[in-house]
Write an enzyme that holds these catalytic residues in place. Sequence first.
Site, PDB file in Angstrom:
ATOM      1  N   ASP A 220      -8.167   7.716   4.010  1.00 46.76           N
ATOM      2  CA  ASP A 220      -6.372   6.885   5.178  1.00 46.76           C
ATOM      3  C   ASP A 220      -6.059   5.156   4.173  1.00 46.76           C
ATOM      4  O   ASP A 220      -6.829   4.654   3.540  1.00 46.76           O
ATOM      5  CB  ASP A 220      -6.024   7.335   6.555  1.00 46.76           C
ATOM      6  CG  ASP A 220      -4.965   7.791   6.473  1.00 46.76           C
ATOM      7  OD1 ASP A 220      -4.312   6.399   6.792  1.00 46.76           O
ATOM      8  OD2 ASP A 220      -4.437   8.435   7.247  1.00 46.76           O
TER       9      ASP A 220
ATOM     10  N   HIS B 142      -5.562   4.867   0.932  1.00 46.96           N
ATOM     11  CA  HIS B 142      -4.140   4.133   1.715  1.00 46.96           C
ATOM     12  C   HIS B 142      -3.992   2.516   1.854  1.00 46.96           C
ATOM     13  O   HIS B 142      -3.056   2.093   2.066  1.00 46.96           O
ATOM     14  CB  HIS B 142      -3.208   4.844   2.456  1.00 46.96           C
ATOM     15  CG  HIS B 142      -3.653   6.347   2.645  1.00 46.96           C
ATOM     16  ND1 HIS B 142      -2.928   7.253   3.209  1.00 46.96           N
ATOM     17  CD2 HIS B 142      -4.041   7.181   1.236  1.00 46.96           C
ATOM     18  CE1 HIS B 142      -3.496   8.833   2.970  1.00 46.96           C
ATOM     19  NE2 HIS B 142      -3.751   8.147   2.136  1.00 46.96           N
TER      20      HIS B 142
END
Length: 396
Positions: free
Chosen positions: A217, A240
Amino acid sequence: MALKFSIVTLFSFILSLAVIYKAQSVTIDIKKFGAQNGDITQAFTNAWKEACAATSNVKIVIPKGTYKMSGVEVKGPCKAPIEIQVDGTIQAPADPSQLKGAEQWVTIGYVSHFTLSGHGIFDGQGATAWKQNKCGSNKSCARRAMNLGFNFLNHSVVRDITSKDSKYFHVNVLACNNFTFDGFKVSAPHDSANTDGIHIGRSNNVKILNTKIATGDDCVSLGDGNTRLVVKNVECGPGHGISVGSLGLYDNEDNIDDFLVKNVTIKNADNGVRIKSWPSTPVSITVTNMRFEDITMVNVANPIIIDQEYCPWNECSKKSPSKVKISKVYFKNIKGTSATKEGVILLCSKSVPCQGVELSDINLTYKGAPTVAVCANVSPKISGKAPTCTAAKSIF
Ligand SMILES: *[C@@H]1O[C@H](CO)[C@@H](O)[C@H](O)[C@H]1NC(C)=O
Ligand SMILES: *[C@@H]1O[C@H](CO)[C@@H](O)[C@H](O)[C@H]1NC(C)=O
Ligand SMILES: *[C@@H]1O[C@H](CO)[C@@H](O)[C@H](O)[C@H]1NC(C)=O
Ligand SMILES: *[C@@H]1O[C@H](CO)[C@@H](O)[C@H](O)[C@H]1NC(C)=O
Ligand SMILES: *[C@@H]1O[C@H](CO)[C@@H](O)[C@H](O)[C@H]1NC(C)=O
């Protein structure tokens, strides 16, 4: 002769200072407190108790080796600075239910001048949790423990340590002042759910330096209420990217001011540098003085993105535009490869358009050709080489 004497005096003075200094710092080996079947849960808590009561610097050492530890939460106030040096690998229980819904596996709070150092590893053993943890699509999913929580710390440092395979976020920094990560490492597979690297909220003067984050993430994510944050000399990916937000979901959120991201490489990531807010915000807050510079993107899907209609899984109401006011955002010297044609996406709020956004020396390519910029409710200042905006379909 007089000179020789004074040099000798000086040396013995320095030597005695060194002896005094050494005498004032105490080292505790965690094994002193026992480690039944390699489990150091109780030993960790007991070592902290002793260290926290000491009136001079204490270093707790967890030597090389592999240990098991269940959830621990230790707190100050303590009488003197504490350092925990981890040289071994500490493993969390693989079964998430054994942490009994705790927010973090290891929580350290309410101390000043705390140091976590060493080349050891906090291994969250998250594989089992990730499979049960579809918290994106499943609102009633069970909360999983993060690896490390640092709450209300002042003047503290995390040096060299690795956080591995956390069940949820790797690190949460809450309400800390003057906190530095240096030489820190985060590692988890690209498909591990919700494993943000370092999440920072309500803190002031936090620096993430010389750090390598590979996870499933956001590498670094900022919650609300942060001031003076720096991310420098950092490698991110897979992951991310570096994210401000998401903001504007709750009614008690505070402003974000002063964030510098410099000399960062972002590789094989969904996003590069991103500011995101939800629509239909309950309160007005501001995000200002954001500086993203000297950044290399390698195969990043959205290298530069402001997204003020962030609404994953259509979980939100799009009744009204975001009230998060974004201003003074500099994107400077950002180069490399994008995995999509739209290298720059600036979707600002219709009710509070972005102000003072600058694109300077942006050279992002997609399959060898320059990328385009898509914008709404913003007129960025362009300097050097950078794509000019084409209008996005108006977002509201
Ligand atoms: C940290 O600093 C804040 C602000 O100066 C202070 O209120 C707080 O008591 C300090 N906490 C500790 C644990 O020293
Ligand atoms: C959602 O999470 C809960 C709690 O972990 C679980 O019992 C339930 O089966 C999950 N639902 C789906 C559709 O995955
Ligand atoms: C910040 O914390 C570090 C580490 O404890 C300390 O050396 C430094 O003096 C602190 N800076 C300020 C301004 O207090
Ligand atoms: C930039 O960061 C990398 C680590 O990612 C480091 O090796 C390099 O020395 C840094 N460059 C500068 C100019 O600080
Ligand atoms: C932009 O990047 C490409 C590929 O790295 C390079 O060939 C080109 O010279 C760069 N353009 C400018 C103006 O720096």
